[in-house]
Design an enzyme around this catalytic site. Structure first.
Site, PDB file in Angstrom:
ATOM      1  N   GLU A 359      -0.502  -2.736  -9.404  1.00 13.16           N
ATOM      2  CA  GLU A 359      -0.263  -2.195 -10.741  1.00 13.16           C
ATOM      3  C   GLU A 359      -0.397  -3.289 -11.794  1.00 13.16           C
ATOM      4  OE1 GLU A 359       2.442   1.459 -11.754  1.00 13.16           O
ATOM      5  OE2 GLU A 359       3.653  -0.349 -12.047  1.00 13.16           O
ATOM      6  N   HIS A 390      -0.561  -3.387  17.406  1.00 10.57           N
ATOM      7  CA  HIS A 390      -1.028  -2.287  18.250  1.00 10.57           C
ATOM      8  C   HIS A 390      -1.685  -1.195  17.413  1.00 10.57           C
ATOM      9  CE1 HIS A 390       0.933  -3.795  21.935  1.00 10.57           C
ATOM     10  NE2 HIS A 390       1.784  -4.330  21.070  1.00 10.57           N
ATOM     11  N   LYS A 518      -0.757  11.452 -15.410  1.00 12.75           N
ATOM     12  CA  LYS A 518       0.411  12.167 -15.935  1.00 12.75           C
ATOM     13  C   LYS A 518      -0.014  13.181 -16.994  1.00 12.75           C
ATOM     14  CE  LYS A 518       3.717   8.311 -15.512  1.00 12.75           C
ATOM     15  NZ  LYS A 518       4.600   7.422 -16.306  1.00 12.75           N
TER      16      LYS A 518
END
EC number: 5.3.1.9
Length: 554
Positions: A359, A390, A518
């Site tokens: 960000e 793994h 937004k």
């Protein structure tokens, strides 16, 4: 002129061009050979600071590389940039704000002026407020509507109001205070609230609504859901103030919600969300580990602030890590960086660093709005060490991309079980060693020959067992995770991100890219519920809206 007013073209600097030439000369550099030739390489490329030990010897660098990278830091004016940030200059140019999360960890008696006002008394006033509230809750003096003490605290917040506090409170779980459990509610997904509330009792639960604007969609929706649940469980409007407090700069909205003014902790516009765990946003941390430990966290971060400001760049932990990131991202075509904590309690550090780094430095224009001429922030990813071995470590070892990695490991475990921790530490070291050494064709063939395979099978299988090696990594070792050392570790990464932003000439402290989604989300929502009849701006979005409306019931 200050770097944030007249950003440079870093690619035109002599140091950058010298690094390009040096990169060509380093094409055939082998870490394996470098270690074999220099018994002191580990000593030359490692250092201790603030309770952290950094081994950066497993990198594609020589002493000349380090010198050239330090020259770059000097040419971009890094020392002046550091002074500008700590002194409160308006380095967040696009929003016209200073950047002063570091003020939150400065000791009593320090002075720091913002617009002619010393902000330090207010900082310590809020810290005293936190101390007083935490004491009341831990002592059982803060009671719910049924006069029972608070047993559970739910922090409602998202982004920086969630990731930092969650990281710290879980990383320091061995320091948790008895009697109060801390929980986090971030996502607007109703399932998260359902699962959390199923294990709570309204009469003994306190909600912290953490939102600077008191208008963040996800946070406000979750706060309303918590309010509705509280009332449905037997709570009353008159007693709501016992169960809801806020961290916000919008007092009026918090009071309208039903929170008493004395239970609203302030936020300042000179502290960005992803840098805010040191502020009242860290209230759930203090509730989890106690204010004495919270202050130790601040103190650890302050020691890193001092190190960052005073250490020469070639012995400066955040600066070195930042320069190595620039080296790989801009000269070796690395597009991502792995964070690999070998500690269960640090399992959330990758999520916090994702926000902190991506960000901050996910930008494509300079401070003056002109396009950058080089790559900026990398993708940050990773997870808990042995589990990753793994899963995705295969890509680190034999994939085609160069992906630098940070290994983070403590020497001492809080919960020793037989020889588990020795194996954990050994796994961490062996992974960084394997990335560096690799396995040659000759070694692969010899290994298969020793197992008794015939030459035809060796010829077929050996190429698959070759591991290129020469893959860079840093190893950060702490004696034991503690509030002070964790504070230093998080602050170190904050400063690393800032240094890189200075080199690239970008603003690490705004996040305009977050806003567009937004804004568009409001229109999409209105079309989903039928309150807006016109079509979306594109056919894909409208098609997905139609799909939802044709199948959703409720």
């Amino acid at each position: 002129m200050a770097y944030y007013r007249t950003p440079h073209d870093v690619t035109a600097l002599p140091a950058w061009q010298a690094l390009q030439k040096h990169r060509d000369a380093m094409q055939s550099f082998s870490m394996r050979e470098a270690f074999a030739a220099d018994a002191k390489r580990f000593d030359q490329f490692s250092l201790s600071a603030c309770g952290l030990f950094l081994d950066y010897s497993k990198n594609l660098i020589t002493e000349q590389s380090r010198d050239l990278l330090v020259n770059l830091a000097n040419e971009v004016g890094l020392q002046d940039a550091i002074k500008s940030m700590f002194s409160g200059e308006i380095i967040n140019a696009s929003e016209g704000r200073p950047v002063l999360h570091t003020a939150l960890r400065r000791p009593v008696g320090d002075k720091l002026s913002v617009n002619g006002v010393n902000v330090m008394p207010e900082v310590h006033k809020v810290l005293n407020q936190i101390t007083e509230l935490v004491g009341r809750i831990h002592d059982g003096l803060w009671r719910g509507y049924s006069e029972k003490p608070i047993t559970d605290v739910v922090n409602i917040g998202i982004g920086g109001s969630f990731l930092g506090p969650e990281l710290v409170s879980e990383a320091l779980l061995p320091y948790a205070q008895r009697g109060v459990r801390c929980h986090y509610l971030a996502n607007i997904d109703g399932s998260e609230f359902h699962e959390l509330s199923a294990n709570l009792r309204a009469e003994t639960t306190l909600f912290i609504v953490s939102s600077k604007s008191f208008n963040t969609l996800e946070t406000l929706k979750n706060a309303m859901a918590a309010r509705t649940w509280y009332l449905a469980q037997g709570g009353s409007e008159a007693e709501l103030y016992r169960h809801f407090i806020a961290v916000s700069s919008n007092k009026a909205a918090a009071v309208a919600f039903g929170i008493r003014e004395e239970n609203i902790f302030p936020m300042w516009d000179w502290v960005g969300g992803r840098y805010s765990l040191w502020s009242a946003i860290g209230l759930p941390i203090a509730l989890a580990i106690g204010t004495a430990n919270f202050k130790e966290l601040l103190s650890g971060a302050y020691t890193m602030d001092q190190h960052f400001q005073t250490a020469p760049f070639d012995k400066n932990m955040p600066v070195l890590l930042a320069l190595l990131g620039v080296w790989y991202g801009n000269f070796w075509d690395a597009n991502s960086h792995a964070i690999l904590p070998y500690d269960h309690y640090l399992r959330n550090i990758t999520k916090h660093l994702q926000q902190l780094d991506m960000e901050s430095n996910g930008k494509s224009v300079l401070q003056d709005g002109t396009p950058v001429k080089t790559d900026t922030g990398p993708v940050i990813w990773g997870g808990v060490g042995c589990n990753g071995q793994h899963a995705y470590h295969q890509l680190l070892h034999q994939g085609t991309q160069l992906i630098p990695a940070d290994f983070i490991v403590p020497v001492v475990s809080f919960n020793p079980v037989a020889d588990h921790h020795q194996w954990l530490y050994a796994n961490c070291l062996s992974q960084s060693q394997a990335l560096m050494l690799g396995k040659t064709r000759e070694e692969a063939e010899a290994e298969l020959r020793a197992k008794g395979l015939n030459e035809a099978d060796i010829e077929k299988l050996a190429p698959h067992k070759v591991i290129p090696g020469n893959r860079p990594s840093n190893t950060l070792v702490v004696e034991r995770i503690s509030p002070r050392r964790l504070g230093a570790l998080v602050a170190m990464y904050e400063h690393k991100v800032f240094v890189q932003s200075v080199i690239w000439g970008i603003n690490a402290f705004d996040q305009w890219g977050v806003e567009l989604g937004k804004e568009l989300g409001k229109g999409v929502y209105q079309r989903l519920v039928g309150s807006l009849e016109d079509s979306a701006e594109d056919g894909s979005t409208q098609g997905l809206i139609n799909y939802f409306r044709g199948r959703h019931r409720g």
